[in-house]
Design a protein around this motif. Structure first.
Motif, PDB file in Angstrom:
ATOM      1  N   GLY A  56       0.776  -1.046  -0.127  1.00 19.43           N
ATOM      2  CA  GLY A  56       0.030   0.028  -0.036  1.00 19.43           C
ATOM      3  C   GLY A  56       0.669   1.398   0.001  1.00 19.43           C
ATOM      4  N   LEU A  57       1.916   1.145   0.883  1.00 20.97           N
ATOM      5  CA  LEU A  57       2.832   2.501   0.750  1.00 20.97           C
ATOM      6  C   LEU A  57       3.355   2.661  -0.463  1.00 20.97           C
ATOM      7  CD1 LEU A  57       4.462   4.483   2.253  1.00 20.97           C
ATOM      8  CD2 LEU A  57       6.161   2.772   2.897  1.00 20.97           C
ATOM      9  N   VAL A  58       4.106   1.535  -1.138  1.00 25.26           N
ATOM     10  CA  VAL A  58       4.538   1.740  -2.752  1.00 25.26           C
ATOM     11  C   VAL A  58       3.522   2.203  -3.519  1.00 25.26           C
ATOM     12  CG1 VAL A  58       5.709   0.440  -4.525  1.00 25.26           C
ATOM     13  CG2 VAL A  58       6.120   0.179  -1.915  1.00 25.26           C
ATOM     14  N   LEU A  59       2.409   1.678  -3.498  1.00 32.58           N
ATOM     15  CA  LEU A  59       1.221   2.104  -4.502  1.00 32.58           C
ATOM     16  C   LEU A  59       0.783   3.498  -4.128  1.00 32.58           C
ATOM     17  CD1 LEU A  59      -1.156  -0.905  -4.052  1.00 32.58           C
ATOM     18  CD2 LEU A  59      -0.219   0.089  -6.385  1.00 32.58           C
ATOM     19  N   LEU A  60       0.655   3.946  -3.075  1.00 29.74           N
ATOM     20  CA  LEU A  60       0.471   5.296  -2.860  1.00 29.74           C
ATOM     21  C   LEU A  60       1.592   6.146  -3.252  1.00 29.74           C
ATOM     22  CD1 LEU A  60      -1.622   7.227  -1.505  1.00 29.74           C
ATOM     23  CD2 LEU A  60      -0.294   6.839   0.694  1.00 29.74           C
ATOM     24  N   ASP A  61       2.893   5.927  -3.246  1.00 30.68           N
ATOM     25  CA  ASP A  61       3.995   6.593  -3.855  1.00 30.68           C
ATOM     26  C   ASP A  61       3.815   6.662  -5.378  1.00 30.68           C
ATOM     27  OD1 ASP A  61       4.984   7.317  -1.235  1.00 30.68           O
ATOM     28  OD2 ASP A  61       6.691   6.449  -1.650  1.00 30.68           O
ATOM     29  N   LEU A  62       3.563   5.417  -5.886  1.00 32.35           N
ATOM     30  CA  LEU A  62       3.434   5.399  -7.267  1.00 32.35           C
ATOM     31  C   LEU A  62       1.985   6.264  -7.884  1.00 32.35           C
ATOM     32  CD1 LEU A  62       4.268   4.033 -10.033  1.00 32.35           C
ATOM     33  CD2 LEU A  62       2.684   2.017  -9.507  1.00 32.35           C
ATOM     34  N   HIS A  63       1.063   6.117  -6.984  1.00 33.80           N
ATOM     35  CA  HIS A  63      -0.170   6.854  -7.412  1.00 33.80           C
ATOM     36  C   HIS A  63       0.356   8.500  -7.452  1.00 33.80           C
ATOM     37  CE1 HIS A  63      -3.352   9.585  -5.939  1.00 33.80           C
ATOM     38  NE2 HIS A  63      -4.185   8.959  -6.850  1.00 33.80           N
ATOM     39  N   ASP A  64       0.952   8.975  -6.344  1.00 36.21           N
ATOM     40  CA  ASP A  64       1.354  10.436  -6.204  1.00 36.21           C
ATOM     41  C   ASP A  64       2.378  10.788  -7.477  1.00 36.21           C
ATOM     42  OD1 ASP A  64       0.149  10.711  -4.092  1.00 36.21           O
ATOM     43  OD2 ASP A  64       1.673  10.680  -2.684  1.00 36.21           O
ATOM     44  N   PHE A  65       3.049   9.704  -7.925  1.00 36.46           N
ATOM     45  CA  PHE A  65       3.999  10.027  -8.878  1.00 36.46           C
ATOM     46  C   PHE A  65       3.156  10.318 -10.391  1.00 36.46           C
ATOM     47  CE2 PHE A  65       5.897   7.852 -12.674  1.00 36.46           C
ATOM     48  CZ  PHE A  65       7.113   8.668 -12.848  1.00 36.46           C
ATOM     49  N   TYR A  66       2.322   9.318 -10.481  1.00 37.55           N
ATOM     50  CA  TYR A  66       1.516   9.609 -11.666  1.00 37.55           C
ATOM     51  C   TYR A  66       0.472  10.870 -11.577  1.00 37.55           C
ATOM     52  CZ  TYR A  66       2.260   4.694 -13.345  1.00 37.55           C
ATOM     53  OH  TYR A  66       2.977   3.580 -13.614  1.00 37.55           O
ATOM     54  N   GLU A  67      -0.121  11.053 -10.543  1.00 37.01           N
ATOM     55  CA  GLU A  67      -0.956  12.254 -10.401  1.00 37.01           C
ATOM     56  C   GLU A  67       0.155  13.443 -10.687  1.00 37.01           C
ATOM     57  OE1 GLU A  67      -4.247  13.233  -9.859  1.00 37.01           O
ATOM     58  OE2 GLU A  67      -4.508  10.980 -10.072  1.00 37.01           O
ATOM     59  N   LYS A  68       1.334  13.507 -10.209  1.00 43.10           N
ATOM     60  CA  LYS A  68       1.912  14.731 -10.363  1.00 43.10           C
ATOM     61  C   LYS A  68       2.605  15.014 -12.079  1.00 43.10           C
ATOM     62  CE  LYS A  68       4.308  14.679  -6.037  1.00 43.10           C
ATOM     63  NZ  LYS A  68       5.387  14.462  -5.208  1.00 43.10           N
ATOM     64  N   GLN A  69       2.374  13.844 -12.682  1.00 45.52           N
ATOM     65  CA  GLN A  69       2.616  13.900 -14.092  1.00 45.52           C
ATOM     66  C   GLN A  69       1.453  14.014 -14.893  1.00 45.52           C
ATOM     67  OE1 GLN A  69       5.818  13.603 -15.237  1.00 45.52           O
ATOM     68  NE2 GLN A  69       6.319  13.370 -12.705  1.00 45.52           N
ATOM     69  N   GLY A  70       0.208  14.071 -14.121  1.00 44.13           N
ATOM     70  CA  GLY A  70      -1.100  14.428 -14.778  1.00 44.13           C
ATOM     71  C   GLY A  70      -1.440  13.118 -15.596  1.00 44.13           C
ATOM     72  N   ARG A  71      -1.141  12.013 -14.964  1.00 42.52           N
ATOM     73  CA  ARG A  71      -1.334  10.808 -15.808  1.00 42.52           C
ATOM     74  C   ARG A  71      -2.447  10.013 -14.841  1.00 42.52           C
ATOM     75  NH1 ARG A  71       4.525   8.477 -16.285  1.00 42.52           N
ATOM     76  NH2 ARG A  71       3.470   6.465 -16.703  1.00 42.52           N
ATOM     77  N   HIS A  72      -3.415  10.570 -14.677  1.00 45.17           N
ATOM     78  CA  HIS A  72      -4.688  10.277 -13.937  1.00 45.17           C
ATOM     79  C   HIS A  72      -5.282   8.921 -14.341  1.00 45.17           C
ATOM     80  CE1 HIS A  72      -4.371  14.337 -12.750  1.00 45.17           C
ATOM     81  NE2 HIS A  72      -4.475  14.858 -13.801  1.00 45.17           N
ATOM     82  N   ASP A  73      -5.242   8.373 -15.530  1.00 46.68           N
ATOM     83  CA  ASP A  73      -5.717   7.170 -16.003  1.00 46.68           C
ATOM     84  C   ASP A  73      -4.850   6.047 -15.200  1.00 46.68           C
ATOM     85  OD1 ASP A  73      -7.902   8.555 -17.238  1.00 46.68           O
ATOM     86  OD2 ASP A  73      -6.924   8.026 -19.168  1.00 46.68           O
ATOM     87  N   GLU A  74      -3.476   6.405 -15.000  1.00 44.78           N
ATOM     88  CA  GLU A  74      -2.694   5.480 -14.608  1.00 44.78           C
ATOM     89  C   GLU A  74      -2.877   5.447 -13.163  1.00 44.78           C
ATOM     90  OE1 GLU A  74       1.113   4.837 -17.183  1.00 44.78           O
ATOM     91  OE2 GLU A  74       0.384   6.814 -17.650  1.00 44.78           O
ATOM     92  N   ALA A  75      -3.032   6.676 -12.502  1.00 43.35           N
ATOM     93  CA  ALA A  75      -2.944   6.945 -11.007  1.00 43.35           C
ATOM     94  C   ALA A  75      -4.194   6.212 -10.615  1.00 43.35           C
ATOM     95  CB  ALA A  75      -3.109   8.433 -10.666  1.00 43.35           C
ATOM     96  N   ALA A  76      -5.328   6.028 -11.231  1.00 45.17           N
ATOM     97  CA  ALA A  76      -6.734   5.531 -10.720  1.00 45.17           C
ATOM     98  C   ALA A  76      -6.659   3.977 -10.376  1.00 45.17           C
ATOM     99  CB  ALA A  76      -7.703   5.526 -11.788  1.00 45.17           C
ATOM    100  N   PRO A  77      -5.870   3.365 -10.848  1.00 46.01           N
ATOM    101  CA  PRO A  77      -5.734   1.792 -10.543  1.00 46.01           C
ATOM    102  C   PRO A  77      -4.852   1.746  -9.419  1.00 46.01           C
ATOM    103  CG  PRO A  77      -5.476   1.971 -12.916  1.00 46.01           C
ATOM    104  CD  PRO A  77      -5.473   3.486 -12.296  1.00 46.01           C
ATOM    105  N   ALA A  78      -3.845   2.389  -9.136  1.00 46.87           N
ATOM    106  CA  ALA A  78      -3.069   2.260  -7.935  1.00 46.87           C
ATOM    107  C   ALA A  78      -3.838   2.934  -6.775  1.00 46.87           C
ATOM    108  CB  ALA A  78      -1.814   3.399  -8.145  1.00 46.87           C
ATOM    109  N   TRP A  79      -4.664   4.095  -6.817  1.00 55.82           N
ATOM    110  CA  TRP A  79      -5.422   4.317  -5.739  1.00 55.82           C
ATOM    111  C   TRP A  79      -6.591   3.230  -5.419  1.00 55.82           C
ATOM    112  CZ3 TRP A  79      -5.121   7.091  -1.832  1.00 55.82           C
ATOM    113  CH2 TRP A  79      -6.324   7.261  -1.112  1.00 55.82           C
TER     114      TRP A  79
END
Length: 96
Positions: A56-79
């Protein structure tokens, strides 16, 4: 979360990957950072399971990474995976 002193070698490696990925991201090395985040996720999944707090911790960091890149479609499954881990953890906590 465990203290650094109580981490085993593999878990320490996952935390080190997250630090490296963050460092790479801060230097604009986005593709390299993404590869390291994904490596950390594979390691966490293999070491502690797909619904572990470490994953979960890793996924949260990956989600934040995608969000900062504006890659919301990739952030959603991580969230969504983070959400499932949180719900699962609350259920385990309540049921003892």
């Amino acid at each position: 979360m465990k203290s650094v002193d109580s981490l085993d070698g593999e878990e320490y490696g996952i935390h080190a990957c997250l630090l490296v990925a963050n460092w790479l991201q801060g230097r604009g090395r986005i593709a390299d950072a993404e590869r390291v985040y994904k490596l950390a996720l594979r390691q966490a999944d293999a070491l502690e399971g797909e619904e572990s707090p470490l994953t979960g911790l890793v996924l949260l960091d990956l989600h934040d990474f995608y969000e900062k890149q504006g890659r919301h479609d990739e952030a959603a499954p991580a969230w969504e995976r983070v959400r499932r881990i949180l719900v699962s953890g609350v259920g385990k906590f309540r049921n003892g």
